[in-house]
Design a protein around this motif. Sequence first.
Motif, short mmCIF file in Angstrom:
data_model
loop_
_atom_site.label_atom_id
_atom_site.label_comp_id
_atom_site.label_asym_id
_atom_site.label_seq_id
_atom_site.Cartn_x
_atom_site.Cartn_y
_atom_site.Cartn_z
N LYS A 58 23.37 52.48 48.67
CA LYS A 58 23.28 53.47 47.59
C LYS A 58 21.96 53.35 46.82
O LYS A 58 21.73 54.11 45.88
CB LYS A 58 24.45 53.30 46.62
CG LYS A 58 25.81 53.59 47.25
CD LYS A 58 26.93 53.44 46.23
CE LYS A 58 28.28 53.75 46.85
NZ LYS A 58 29.38 53.60 45.87
N THR A 60 18.33 54.01 45.95
CA THR A 60 17.35 55.07 46.19
C THR A 60 16.13 54.81 45.32
O THR A 60 16.12 53.90 44.49
CB THR A 60 17.92 56.45 45.85
OG1 THR A 60 18.09 56.56 44.43
CG2 THR A 60 19.27 56.68 46.54
N ASN A 61 15.11 55.62 45.50
CA ASN A 61 13.90 55.45 44.70
C ASN A 61 13.89 56.32 43.44
O ASN A 61 12.85 56.55 42.84
CB ASN A 61 12.65 55.76 45.53
CG ASN A 61 12.53 57.21 45.92
OD1 ASN A 61 13.53 57.87 46.20
ND2 ASN A 61 11.31 57.73 45.96
N THR A 62 15.07 56.81 43.04
CA THR A 62 15.14 57.55 41.78
C THR A 62 15.01 56.58 40.62
O THR A 62 15.33 55.39 40.73
CB THR A 62 16.46 58.31 41.64
OG1 THR A 62 17.55 57.38 41.60
CG2 THR A 62 16.66 59.29 42.80
N SER A 65 18.47 54.94 39.72
CA SER A 65 18.93 53.92 40.68
C SER A 65 18.10 52.64 40.53
O SER A 65 18.64 51.53 40.56
CB SER A 65 18.82 54.47 42.10
OG SER A 65 19.15 53.48 43.05
N MET A 188 11.02 51.27 50.48
CA MET A 188 11.36 52.62 50.05
C MET A 188 10.15 53.23 49.35
O MET A 188 9.27 52.51 48.86
CB MET A 188 12.57 52.62 49.12
CG MET A 188 12.39 51.92 47.80
SD MET A 188 13.95 51.97 46.85
CE MET A 188 13.51 51.00 45.41
N LYS A 200 6.64 63.43 46.13
CA LYS A 200 7.26 63.18 47.43
C LYS A 200 6.23 63.22 48.57
O LYS A 200 6.59 63.29 49.73
CB LYS A 200 8.36 64.20 47.68
CG LYS A 200 9.51 64.09 46.68
CD LYS A 200 10.63 65.08 47.00
CE LYS A 200 11.77 64.93 45.99
NZ LYS A 200 12.86 65.89 46.26
#
Length: 257
Positions: A58, A60-62, A65, A188, A200
């Motif tokens: 779970k 992520t690179n947000t 997170s 990541m 991105k």
Amino acid sequence: QPVNKLVPAATLKKLNQGTITANTDADGNLWGVPFFNDTNYVIYNKDILQKAGVDLKKLTNTWESFIAACEKVKQAGKVPISFANKEGIIHEFWLLDMMYQYFDTEKQMADYFVANNFNEPKMKDAMAKYKYLYDKGYQDPAGETLDFASNYYSKFSSGEAAFLWFINSMYVSVVKEGQISEDRIGYMPHILFGKGALAKKVPGLGYCLVVSNWTKYPKQAAKAIEYFVSDKWQGRMLEKYGVVPANVTVKAKNPSA
């Protein structure tokens, strides 16, 4: 000195045009020649994260997170980010490697910095996120900012830090040398701060070679730049260090490299 007046146009045509655009002024003068491009990856230690209770599936690179993972690592008694910031100084890497995420095109970013819009929402947001990481103690609390190189990799390779920040390729010497096995390492894309289209886009802008206006040997400096962005040298950089070459005509001989 304007590099385009010293380095042949045929050489410059081989290079990443996004970086060329970002370093060209309104009069068409090129002030920096890209050497290699930032891939803006973050490397992480799977063991530290799993022991801290982070679900790697779970992860992520947000921003959300990443912050949640950092908090768990801190509570587990480990350093979340190997980046040293004992004094709370805003490091140049922050502006160079993070601000691109707030723009949709390289030209927008170039215009932004040329206009010196440093008292602007984008810059304030980036600064606020940096300050948040510092205030929460997620950066290495013991390492000094200006001495980050001495403990940057060692903190990670010793198993004390969960994330290695701001690497310019998917190559990390401490991993290659066997201090951490490849199967215990994850990669990541850079953590998302801004929401521009460039956030991105990999690679980012990267590092440039310049010619000072006081040099007595501008032609020799230009010759050196030609060599460092040549197929031969850029190919060597790609194969040996895994960096993303600025010379777009260079391809890896080993696709898995």
